[in-house]
Write an enzyme that holds these catalytic residues in place. Structure first.
Site, mmCIF file in Angstrom:
data_model
loop_
_atom_site.group_PDB
_atom_site.id
_atom_site.type_symbol
_atom_site.label_atom_id
_atom_site.label_comp_id
_atom_site.label_asym_id
_atom_site.label_seq_id
_atom_site.Cartn_x
_atom_site.Cartn_y
_atom_site.Cartn_z
ATOM 1 C CG HIS A 46 9.038 -26.259 -6.268
ATOM 2 N ND1 HIS A 46 9.908 -26.814 -6.900
ATOM 3 C CD2 HIS A 46 9.227 -25.929 -4.715
ATOM 4 C CE1 HIS A 46 10.801 -25.395 -6.845
ATOM 5 N NE2 HIS A 46 10.389 -25.568 -5.755
ATOM 6 C CD GLU A 47 7.561 -24.061 -1.808
ATOM 7 O OE1 GLU A 47 8.563 -23.845 -0.718
ATOM 8 O OE2 GLU A 47 7.609 -23.296 -2.878
ATOM 9 C CG HIS A 58 12.034 -26.215 -1.342
ATOM 10 N ND1 HIS A 58 13.263 -26.060 -1.519
ATOM 11 C CD2 HIS A 58 11.457 -25.458 -2.505
ATOM 12 C CE1 HIS A 58 13.197 -25.174 -3.197
ATOM 13 N NE2 HIS A 58 12.338 -24.796 -3.557
ATOM 14 C CD GLU A 84 14.055 -22.892 -5.578
ATOM 15 O OE1 GLU A 84 12.790 -23.203 -6.275
ATOM 16 O OE2 GLU A 84 14.276 -22.823 -4.770
#
Length: 312
Positions: free
Chosen positions: A145-146, A149, A222
């Site tokens: 997930h990061e 980003h 997100e």
């Protein structure tokens, strides 16, 4: 005390740099005896609006490390650190970005964040609480997930959006103050107290409205990062990680790192407009109902395939 001193020093440096920039551009004061110089005001608002956002972005890694006490792993000294660095390296390669800095910070909170000036100069930091309370599979999904980003350029995008809204807030609040001062209070030369009082009030109100726009973009990114994490680590592990977060950390993050964090509590009504993250239930539902199809890099059971590259 240390955080306060750091905040004041950073803001003083920002104001100094931007003031010098305005002088180099030859921008005259936007207030004069005749009223507002709109061209000078627009340049002033743009320089401070975008300049503040991008200087903050440029300092984001440095600030984040000191805010949470994150220690960058330069040479893994434990099996956990070795796994962490290897996992981020594999995911960064799959996402097509340079290896981010990897850091760990002491905190019982289950949290992680990504920041940095660009996708190829990013920082991925995780809390000790996350490493202790999540399984390796769940933690890998959070890292995905990061990394997503960073690969999506979310930090730069958010800085651009913040710069645009800052510029409009600063410009419009001064125009409104000028009109009230001239039309309502009939000030003929220069500006009276009504200009400054109205300007401050308008800036506060417009700033609140502008933050709603910024928060909407934050929530949108997100969902995109969740999908990216599912591509890198598998949809089932990503959903499992979100379920674990809902159980361990049901409320919103308690500090300023919430903007880069992974958790998101429930919210409704006006509160929802100012949330940086969508509720976890919505994020889970979005992954479960993602067109009911297998994501790139997945097998039919929602787990990742063993591969190092994917199309961007």
């Amino acid at each position: 005390m240390k955080r306060t001193a750091l905040f004041l020093a950073t803001n003083l440096a920002v104001v100094l740099v931007l003031s010098v920039t305005l002088r180099l551009l030859g921008v005259e004061p936007y207030l004069n005896e005749q009223g507002l110089n709109l061209n000078a005001l627009l340049i002033f608002a743009a320089v401070f609006g975008f300049g503040g956002a991008f200087i903050s972005l440029a300092l984001s890694k440095w600030t984040a490390k000191r805010a949470v006490g994150a220690q960058v792993i330069t040479q893994p000294s434990t099996p956990t650190e070795q796994w962490l660095v290897q996992t981020v390296a594999r995911q960064a390669q799959a996402a097509g970005i340079r290896m981010p800095e990897v850091a760990v910070y002491e905190s019982p909170e289950v949290n992680a964040f990504a920041t940095g000036m660009s996708k190829n100069a990013s920082l991925i930091a995780v809390s000790t609480g996350l490493l202790q309370q999540m399984s390796r599979e769940e933690a890998e999904a959070v890292l995905g997930h990061e990394v997503s980003h960073a690969a999506n350029g979310d930090m730069v995008t958010m800085a651009l959006i913040q710069g645009v809204v800052n510029t409009f807030v600063m410009f419009l609040s001064r125009v409104i103050g000028h009109l009230v001062d001239r039309v309502v209070f009939k000030t003929e030369r220069g500006h009276g107290p009504a200009f400054f009082v109205t300007m401050i009030a308008a800036e506060l109100l417009l700033g609140i409205l502008a933050s709603i726009i910024v928060m909407w973009f934050s929530r949108h990114r997100e969902f995109r990062a969740d999908r990216g994490g599912a591509e890198l680590a598998g949809r089932r592990p990503m959903i499992a990680a979100l379920h674990r977060l809902a159980a361990l950390h049901p409320g919103p993050l308690p500090d300023k790192m919430a903007a880069f964090g992974i958790a998101g509590g429930a919210g409704g009504g006006l509160k929802r407009l100012f949330m940086t993250h969508p509720p976890l239930k919505e994020r889970i539902a979005a992954l479960e109902n993602a067109d009911k199809e297998t994501l790139p890099g997945e097998n039919d059971d929602g787990r990742k395939k063993n591969r190092l590259t994917r199309s961007m």
